[in-house]
Design a protein around this motif. Structure first.
Motif, mmCIF file in Angstrom:
data_model
loop_
_atom_site.group_PDB
_atom_site.id
_atom_site.type_symbol
_atom_site.label_atom_id
_atom_site.label_comp_id
_atom_site.label_asym_id
_atom_site.label_seq_id
_atom_site.Cartn_x
_atom_site.Cartn_y
_atom_site.Cartn_z
ATOM 1 N N MET A 156 3.618 -0.216 4.661
ATOM 2 C CA MET A 156 2.844 0.874 5.834
ATOM 3 C C MET A 156 2.430 0.173 6.723
ATOM 4 N N PRO A 157 2.633 0.889 8.100
ATOM 5 C CA PRO A 157 2.020 0.337 9.345
ATOM 6 C C PRO A 157 0.439 0.190 9.182
ATOM 7 N N ASN A 176 -1.915 0.495 11.328
ATOM 8 C CA ASN A 176 -2.705 1.740 11.939
ATOM 9 C C ASN A 176 -2.737 3.037 11.068
ATOM 10 N N GLU A 177 -1.849 3.061 10.264
ATOM 11 C CA GLU A 177 -1.473 4.414 9.652
ATOM 12 C C GLU A 177 -2.354 3.987 8.303
ATOM 13 N N LEU A 178 -2.576 2.924 7.872
ATOM 14 C CA LEU A 178 -3.319 2.470 6.616
ATOM 15 C C LEU A 178 -4.635 2.569 6.829
ATOM 16 N N GLN A 206 -6.277 4.355 9.076
ATOM 17 C CA GLN A 206 -6.825 5.974 9.314
ATOM 18 C C GLN A 206 -7.166 6.266 7.875
ATOM 19 N N LYS A 207 -6.285 6.219 6.986
ATOM 20 C CA LYS A 207 -6.525 6.936 5.606
ATOM 21 C C LYS A 207 -7.888 6.369 5.108
#
Length: 155
Positions: free
Chosen positions: A38-39, A41-43, A45-46
Motif C-alpha cells: 500500500m502506498p 501516503n494512503e496508509l 491518511q487512514k
C-alpha cells in the motif's frame, strides 16, 4: 542429494537455530510485503496521529535492527557503531508514545462521584436532632412487629 550438500556446509548443532532464523526472516518479509503493498501516503491518511507515530517508529526501529544484523554479518561490532545510539533514541520515543497510550487507557476520575461515594460511605445519622432519632427508633421498633403480625395472620 542437494539437501545432503546443504547440511554439510554448517554444523548440525545450529540446525534448529537456522530453521528458527529462516522462519523469522520469512515472517519479517511477509510483514514488510504487506506494508509495502500500500502506498505510504494512503496508509498514513487512514491512521490517527498516534498510530502514524507508532508506524514511523516501528519502521525506523525495524530498518535499524536490520542494519544492526547486517553489521554483525560483516564482522563489525554494532555496539561500537553509531547504530546503537540510533536504536536507543528510537526506543526513547517508543517509550514516550507508550506513555501517551497508557494515559489514554487510564481511567478518568469523576471527582463529584468520588466525593458522593465517600460522603455516603462515611454517613452517620445525625443523633443531635431528637425528631430524627425518635423516628429512626420508632421505625426500628415497628419493623419486627409488622413481620410478627403478618406471621400470626398467615397461621
Amino acid at each position: 542429494m542437494a539437501a545432503d550438500s546443504r547440511t554439510e556446509d554448517y554444523p548440525h548443532e545450529i540446525d534448529d537455530q537456522l530453521t528458527g532464523f529462516d522462519s523469522s526472516v520469512s515472517s519479517v518479509k511477509s510483514m514488510l510485503d504487506k506494508l509495502m503493498s500500500m502506498p505510504r501516503n494512503e496508509l498514513l491518511q487512514k491512521l490517527d496521529p498516534l498510530d502514524q507515530a507508532k508506524l514511523d517508529l516501528m519502521s525506523a526501529y525495524t530498518l535499524n535492527s536490520l542494519f544492526w544484523m547486517y553489521l554483525v554479518t560483516q564482522g563489525v561490532n554494532p555496539r561500537e557503531h553509531g547504530i546503537k545510539q540510533e536504536l536507543e533514541r528510537i526506543r526513547t520515543y517508543m517509550n514516550k508514545v507508550k506513555e501517551i497510550t497508557d494515559k489514554r487507557k487510564a481511567g478518568r476520575l469523576d471527582k463529584g462521584a468520588a466525593a458522593r461515594f465517600v460522603r455516603n460511605a462515611l454517613y452517620e445519622p445525625n443523633e443531635k436532632d431528637p425528631r430524627k432519632k425518635a423516628a429512626a427508633k420508632k421505625a426500628a421498633d415497628t419493623t419486627p412487629d409488622t413481620t410478627q403480625s403478618k406471621r400470626s395472620k398467615q397461621s
